[in-house]
Design a protein around this motif. Structure first.
Motif, PDB file in Angstrom:
ATOM      1  N   ASN A 114      -2.799  -0.428  10.646  1.00  0.00           N
ATOM      2  CA  ASN A 114      -2.181  -1.724  10.516  1.00  0.00           C
ATOM      3  C   ASN A 114      -2.471  -2.752   9.508  1.00  0.00           C
ATOM      4  O   ASN A 114      -2.108  -3.840   9.276  1.00  0.00           O
ATOM      5  CB  ASN A 114      -1.868  -2.466  11.951  1.00  0.00           C
ATOM      6  N   ASP A 115      -3.283  -2.054   8.551  1.00  0.00           N
ATOM      7  CA  ASP A 115      -4.132  -2.999   7.467  1.00  0.00           C
ATOM      8  C   ASP A 115      -4.444  -2.287   6.242  1.00  0.00           C
ATOM      9  O   ASP A 115      -4.901  -1.512   6.100  1.00  0.00           O
ATOM     10  CB  ASP A 115      -5.180  -3.764   8.137  1.00  0.00           C
ATOM     11  N   GLY A 116      -3.933  -2.867   5.300  1.00  0.00           N
ATOM     12  CA  GLY A 116      -4.388  -2.451   3.795  1.00  0.00           C
ATOM     13  C   GLY A 116      -5.751  -2.105   3.561  1.00  0.00           C
ATOM     14  O   GLY A 116      -6.046  -1.273   3.046  1.00  0.00           O
ATOM     15  N   SER A 117      -6.654  -3.115   3.905  1.00  0.00           N
ATOM     16  CA  SER A 117      -8.073  -3.019   3.511  1.00  0.00           C
ATOM     17  C   SER A 117      -8.698  -2.003   4.482  1.00  0.00           C
ATOM     18  O   SER A 117      -9.555  -1.332   4.073  1.00  0.00           O
ATOM     19  CB  SER A 117      -8.666  -4.376   3.744  1.00  0.00           C
ATOM     20  N   THR A 118      -8.155  -1.872   5.692  1.00  0.00           N
ATOM     21  CA  THR A 118      -8.700  -0.702   6.617  1.00  0.00           C
ATOM     22  C   THR A 118      -8.483   0.753   6.072  1.00  0.00           C
ATOM     23  O   THR A 118      -9.072   1.566   6.078  1.00  0.00           O
ATOM     24  CB  THR A 118      -8.252  -0.876   7.922  1.00  0.00           C
ATOM     25  N   LEU A 119      -7.124   0.579   5.370  1.00  0.00           N
ATOM     26  CA  LEU A 119      -6.835   2.005   4.573  1.00  0.00           C
ATOM     27  C   LEU A 119      -7.454   2.449   3.625  1.00  0.00           C
ATOM     28  O   LEU A 119      -8.016   3.624   3.328  1.00  0.00           O
ATOM     29  CB  LEU A 119      -5.276   1.939   4.454  1.00  0.00           C
ATOM     30  N   GLU A 120      -7.786   1.404   2.978  1.00  0.00           N
ATOM     31  CA  GLU A 120      -8.678   1.491   1.576  1.00  0.00           C
ATOM     32  C   GLU A 120     -10.146   1.992   1.872  1.00  0.00           C
ATOM     33  O   GLU A 120     -10.648   2.910   1.295  1.00  0.00           O
ATOM     34  CB  GLU A 120      -8.785   0.184   0.805  1.00  0.00           C
ATOM     35  N   ILE A 121     -10.497   1.503   2.879  1.00  0.00           N
ATOM     36  CA  ILE A 121     -11.872   1.904   3.331  1.00  0.00           C
ATOM     37  C   ILE A 121     -11.833   3.400   3.695  1.00  0.00           C
ATOM     38  O   ILE A 121     -12.711   4.224   3.561  1.00  0.00           O
ATOM     39  CB  ILE A 121     -12.603   1.187   4.716  1.00  0.00           C
ATOM     40  N   HIS A 122     -10.847   3.782   4.485  1.00  0.00           N
ATOM     41  CA  HIS A 122     -10.642   5.185   5.055  1.00  0.00           C
ATOM     42  C   HIS A 122     -10.410   6.205   4.110  1.00  0.00           C
ATOM     43  O   HIS A 122     -11.024   7.198   4.032  1.00  0.00           O
ATOM     44  CB  HIS A 122      -9.394   5.260   5.919  1.00  0.00           C
ATOM     45  N   ARG A 123      -9.689   5.635   2.781  1.00  0.00           N
ATOM     46  CA  ARG A 123      -9.593   6.756   1.761  1.00  0.00           C
ATOM     47  C   ARG A 123     -10.849   7.111   1.061  1.00  0.00           C
ATOM     48  O   ARG A 123     -10.998   8.221   0.536  1.00  0.00           O
ATOM     49  CB  ARG A 123      -8.630   5.991   0.642  1.00  0.00           C
ATOM     50  N   ARG A 124     -11.892   6.248   1.193  1.00  0.00           N
ATOM     51  CA  ARG A 124     -13.144   6.491   0.546  1.00  0.00           C
ATOM     52  C   ARG A 124     -13.793   7.669   1.265  1.00  0.00           C
ATOM     53  O   ARG A 124     -14.746   8.519   0.614  1.00  0.00           O
ATOM     54  CB  ARG A 124     -14.099   5.207   0.620  1.00  0.00           C
ATOM     55  N   THR A 145     -12.516  10.418  -0.925  1.00  0.00           N
ATOM     56  CA  THR A 145     -12.828  10.441  -2.410  1.00  0.00           C
ATOM     57  C   THR A 145     -14.745  10.747  -2.338  1.00  0.00           C
ATOM     58  O   THR A 145     -14.985  10.931  -3.556  1.00  0.00           O
ATOM     59  CB  THR A 145     -12.567   9.127  -2.901  1.00  0.00           C
ATOM     60  N   GLY A 146     -15.103  10.349  -1.301  1.00  0.00           N
ATOM     61  CA  GLY A 146     -16.799  10.350  -1.183  1.00  0.00           C
ATOM     62  C   GLY A 146     -17.478   9.063  -1.931  1.00  0.00           C
ATOM     63  O   GLY A 146     -18.447   9.115  -1.968  1.00  0.00           O
ATOM     64  N   GLU A 147     -16.657   8.254  -2.317  1.00  0.00           N
ATOM     65  CA  GLU A 147     -17.051   6.960  -2.800  1.00  0.00           C
ATOM     66  C   GLU A 147     -17.806   6.090  -2.080  1.00  0.00           C
ATOM     67  O   GLU A 147     -17.416   5.651  -0.905  1.00  0.00           O
ATOM     68  CB  GLU A 147     -15.709   6.012  -3.493  1.00  0.00           C
ATOM     69  N   LYS A 148     -18.994   5.825  -2.398  1.00  0.00           N
ATOM     70  CA  LYS A 148     -19.860   4.948  -1.426  1.00  0.00           C
ATOM     71  C   LYS A 148     -20.433   3.624  -2.356  1.00  0.00           C
ATOM     72  O   LYS A 148     -21.467   3.722  -3.033  1.00  0.00           O
ATOM     73  CB  LYS A 148     -20.964   5.763  -0.811  1.00  0.00           C
ATOM     74  N   CYS A 149     -19.557   2.757  -2.380  1.00  0.00           N
ATOM     75  CA  CYS A 149     -19.697   1.511  -3.281  1.00  0.00           C
ATOM     76  C   CYS A 149     -20.467   0.506  -2.738  1.00  0.00           C
ATOM     77  O   CYS A 149     -20.772  -0.492  -3.296  1.00  0.00           O
ATOM     78  CB  CYS A 149     -18.217   1.132  -3.623  1.00  0.00           C
ATOM     79  N   PHE A 150     -21.003   0.708  -1.419  1.00  0.00           N
ATOM     80  CA  PHE A 150     -22.087  -0.298  -0.764  1.00  0.00           C
ATOM     81  C   PHE A 150     -23.357   0.152  -0.517  1.00  0.00           C
ATOM     82  O   PHE A 150     -23.586   1.275   0.158  1.00  0.00           O
ATOM     83  CB  PHE A 150     -21.504  -0.903   0.632  1.00  0.00           C
ATOM     84  N   TYR A 179     -29.933   4.375   1.267  1.00  0.00           N
ATOM     85  CA  TYR A 179     -28.893   4.435   1.866  1.00  0.00           C
ATOM     86  C   TYR A 179     -27.661   3.611   1.319  1.00  0.00           C
ATOM     87  O   TYR A 179     -27.629   2.810   0.645  1.00  0.00           O
ATOM     88  CB  TYR A 179     -28.814   3.218   3.352  1.00  0.00           C
ATOM     89  N   ALA A 180     -26.469   4.476   1.442  1.00  0.00           N
ATOM     90  CA  ALA A 180     -24.883   3.949   0.584  1.00  0.00           C
ATOM     91  C   ALA A 180     -24.069   4.249   1.637  1.00  0.00           C
ATOM     92  O   ALA A 180     -24.102   5.391   2.360  1.00  0.00           O
ATOM     93  CB  ALA A 180     -24.920   4.559  -0.713  1.00  0.00           C
ATOM     94  N   CYS A 181     -22.906   3.684   1.655  1.00  0.00           N
ATOM     95  CA  CYS A 181     -21.772   3.979   2.434  1.00  0.00           C
ATOM     96  C   CYS A 181     -20.449   3.343   2.155  1.00  0.00           C
ATOM     97  O   CYS A 181     -20.672   2.556   0.682  1.00  0.00           O
ATOM     98  CB  CYS A 181     -22.136   3.146   3.781  1.00  0.00           C
ATOM     99  N   TYR A 182     -19.352   3.577   2.390  1.00  0.00           N
ATOM    100  CA  TYR A 182     -17.971   3.234   1.885  1.00  0.00           C
ATOM    101  C   TYR A 182     -17.541   1.819   2.630  1.00  0.00           C
ATOM    102  O   TYR A 182     -16.382   1.532   2.292  1.00  0.00           O
ATOM    103  CB  TYR A 182     -17.074   4.248   1.990  1.00  0.00           C
ATOM    104  N   ASP A 183     -18.261   1.134   3.213  1.00  0.00           N
ATOM    105  CA  ASP A 183     -17.901   0.112   4.225  1.00  0.00           C
ATOM    106  C   ASP A 183     -18.638  -1.120   4.256  1.00  0.00           C
ATOM    107  O   ASP A 183     -20.006  -0.931   4.853  1.00  0.00           O
ATOM    108  CB  ASP A 183     -17.280   0.765   5.581  1.00  0.00           C
ATOM    109  N   GLY A 184     -18.360  -2.214   3.867  1.00  0.00           N
ATOM    110  CA  GLY A 184     -19.363  -3.352   3.762  1.00  0.00           C
ATOM    111  C   GLY A 184     -19.930  -3.688   5.305  1.00  0.00           C
ATOM    112  O   GLY A 184     -20.954  -4.083   5.460  1.00  0.00           O
ATOM    113  N   HIS A 185     -19.119  -3.551   6.371  1.00  0.00           N
ATOM    114  CA  HIS A 185     -19.604  -3.598   7.789  1.00  0.00           C
ATOM    115  C   HIS A 185     -20.646  -2.655   8.084  1.00  0.00           C
ATOM    116  O   HIS A 185     -21.763  -3.239   8.748  1.00  0.00           O
ATOM    117  CB  HIS A 185     -18.576  -3.710   8.521  1.00  0.00           C
TER     118      HIS A 185
END
Length: 294
Positions: free
Chosen positions: A108-118, A121-126, A133-139
């Motif tokens: 129900n949230d665009g930012s949650t979907l953006e995190i899920h898409r990673r 893609t395998g993108e770990k921008c945090f 350690y690297a992850c796809y989610d700031g939390h």
């Protein structure tokens, strides 16, 4: 009136000379241009916050005033931002308008979907600035950093337990409440932990996904495999506080400790014999049954 008519005609005669953006108001274009210039002309007089729109500053001020003017008409939720309230309302309506184009996931949230898409893609921008350690989610990164700082900000209100992760605390609380919300659909087994249920299910499926590097042993549980590895490595990590005894299994140490305590909790139901070890009792019972061990 001219400007108003453009809202009906859809005419967008004000165009950005940097990108493709177009709108029907000069003032709106002026605000847009600040994105390119980096100009932040609206400044907070309480903190260092600055932005390029008056509306954003107004929203920011509510952080300092504590004003929560957006209220949910279904529950007690209140917030300082209309978009947060809209997002919250979807919890009640069950609306999941944000859908993943790679799998069936919807939220129900665009930012949650953006995190899920990673995940796809395998993108770990945090990235952690202390280790690799690297992850796809700031939390997740925030939670990881607590390992380095030793911060345990989640505390149990029933006992002294504290941890660095809210989900661990929720899991711990079930020990006190006795709640066993995870139930096996093949037998009566129930537990308070999803990962334990997953391990249990492997008993029914026969799946043994943990395999030993040294021999043919395989099992369905990581902790069992750890225990098995100690046989190969010779590691004896369980040590007696009273003597030099050491072993590679906690249950063996518990059994050994009964020697020091004088505890004899295994009792024969035929005579007065008692001992501190189940195997010894088994051997003793053969005296009464006449069973001969081969």
């Amino acid at each position: 009136m001219k400007r108003h008519r453009k809202e009906h005609t859809g005419e967008k005669c004000f165009r950005c000379d940097v990108c493709d953006y177009a709108c029907n108001r000069r003032g709106t274009l002026k605000i847009h241009r600040r994105i390119h210039t980096g100009e932040k002309c609206f400044k907070c007089d309480v903190c260092d916050y600055a932005c390029n729109q008056r509306g954003h500053l107004k929203k920011h001020w509510r952080i300092h005033t504590g004003e929560k003017g957006f209220k949910c008409d279904v529950c007690d939720y209140a917030c300082n931002d209309g978009s947060n309230l809209r997002r919250h309302r979807r919890i009640h309506t069950g609306e999941k308008g944000f859908k993943c184009d790679a799998c069936d996931y919807a939220c129900n949230d665009g930012s949650t979907l953006e995190i899920h898409r990673r995940k796809h893609t395998g993108e770990k921008c945090f990235k952690c600035d202390v280790c690799d350690y690297a992850c796809y989610d700031g939390h997740s990164l925030k939670r990881h950093k607590r390992i380095h700082t030793g911060e345990k900000c989640f505390q149990c209100e029933f006992c002294d337990y504290a941890c660095n992760d809210g989900s661990n605390l929720r899991r711990h609380r079930r020990i006190h409440t006795g709640e066993k919300g995870f139930k096996c659909d093949a037998c009566d087994y129930a537990c308070n932990n999803g990962s334990r249920l997953e391990i249990h299910r492997r008993i029914h499926t026969g799946e043994k996904c943990f395999k030993c590097d040294f021999c043919d042993y395989a099992c369905y549980d990581g902790s069992r495999m750890k225990r098995h590895w100690r046989k190969h490595t010779g590691e004896k990590c369980f040590q007696c506080d009273f003597c030099d005894y050491a072993c590679n299994e906690r249950s063996d140490l518990r059994r050994h400790m009964r020697i020091h305590a004088g505890e004899k909790c295994f009792k024969c139901d035929t005579c007065d014999y008692a001992c501190n070890d189940g195997n010894s009792l088994k051997v003793h019972r053969r005296i009464h049954t006449g069973e001969k061990c081969i």
